[in-house]
Design a protein around this motif. Sequence first.
Motif: not given
Lengths: 369, 110
Positions: B21-23, B25-32, B55-64
């Motif tokens: 999920t985007h959530r 991915a964003s946790v990892a980014l913020k922690a690192l 398939v961007t619409d399901t993960n519009a905010k990005g998960n990578i």
Amino acid sequence: MTKPTNTGGGPLIALGCEGSANKLGIGIISHDPTTGKTAVLANIRHTFVSPPGTGFLPKDTAKHHRTFFARIALAALRAAKVTPSQLACICYTKGPGMGAPLQSVAVAARTLSLLWDRPLVGVNHCVGHIEMGREITGATNPVVLYVSGGNTQVIAYAEQRYRIFGETLDIAVGNCLDRFARTLAISNDPAPGYNIELLARKGGAVLLDLPYAVKGMDCSFSGILGAADILAAQMRAQDKILETEGPGALKEGETRITPEDLCFSLQETVYAMLVEITERAMAHVGSAQVLIVGGVGCNERLQAMMGSMAAERGGSVYATDERFCIDNGIMIAHAGLLAYETGFVTPLAESTCTQRFRTDEMLIKWRDD
Amino acid sequence: MAASIDPNFPCALTVEVPFPTHRLASVALKALQVDKELSSLVTRSFAISAPSDGVTDTNAKGNILQAQYKATTNRMLRVAVNSFMESLALVMEVMEELDEDVLTLQDQVN
């Protein structure tokens, strides 16, 4: 005590993560603001033990902490029967300590803080030791001797700071003991200092001559370690002579050196130095209480020597057992929660670690005496 | 791989880590991203991107999670990326074992 910032009522619960040296500890503590009571809900620890003759290196220690973090955290949550939503904050050791192990635990603590949406509180490791020692022993305003593998300080409180009265000029007393254990290649399990203490109890026939290095309020241990290493080398030379030439081969009047007497002599010498500077600090401050914290603080010989000094001054010594003396997560949770209750939190962007973080840098806002 | 070569930091590597999920991915980014790179011979930047396979619409905010590393030498690049991978593995294990939904699920099983 200062009122907690969140006014939900009921006890405040904090989780603490410690990993500044070779112990990974996670503890969960609860403070009841109405009764002022503190309860230890979980205190789980896992120690990285290196093989005899070796010390723990930052890289291997960091790897140990990364490997065990998740399972120790889970065990702590289970033991405390607490869910993340019940926590007020996540506390972690900001420093001082070894960089790589500190950083690995900080990364994990940040992840918990983000996943659980709970604020972070960065804690000074030394302040953690002091506050936990005060809490467990009930010593209100003692002179503190903080002795461990990385730190040796005599501390007294004044005007919201823990002030350093004296300290080591080179290596920590615990480092001196740990490295001498390496010289003798004795086991690091459960701790090198503990195994030295056991050997020392069997020694005492002779007090071998070691330097005594007190300089004002400060101490020096590296020269003592060097001298003890030389005696250990002499002992091994004696071993060889006795092995090849049979008993009675030693020179007339030569003292046979044993590991037991070496450990005994080392302990007596370094602890006498610590007692001396602690006594001087007590005289300065006019305090009769002395609190011993840090891993070396669970040494019973040190406690006994300090006890007889304090008794002569009409005071007493306060010490804790290995659960609270040796690095642990609960002390980080405790000191962190005390800070949190005064409104202190560490923003994520500032949740870094630092290898150098002196005890007196921290404002002790929760004490108003 | 980096599109263009930076003359000051010629050795580059971009690691792309897909999260569920985007959530996360964003946790990892913020922690690192809190800890700075220890060496001035290495620069890095983190970002979150969406998959490019439509398939961007399901993960519009990005998960990578995208970690872009640049270094003066390949040796420095290897040291920095290895350290990133070690921290990343820790973050992912904490997510797997200690995220609230996992803990709730575990409680139900026990």
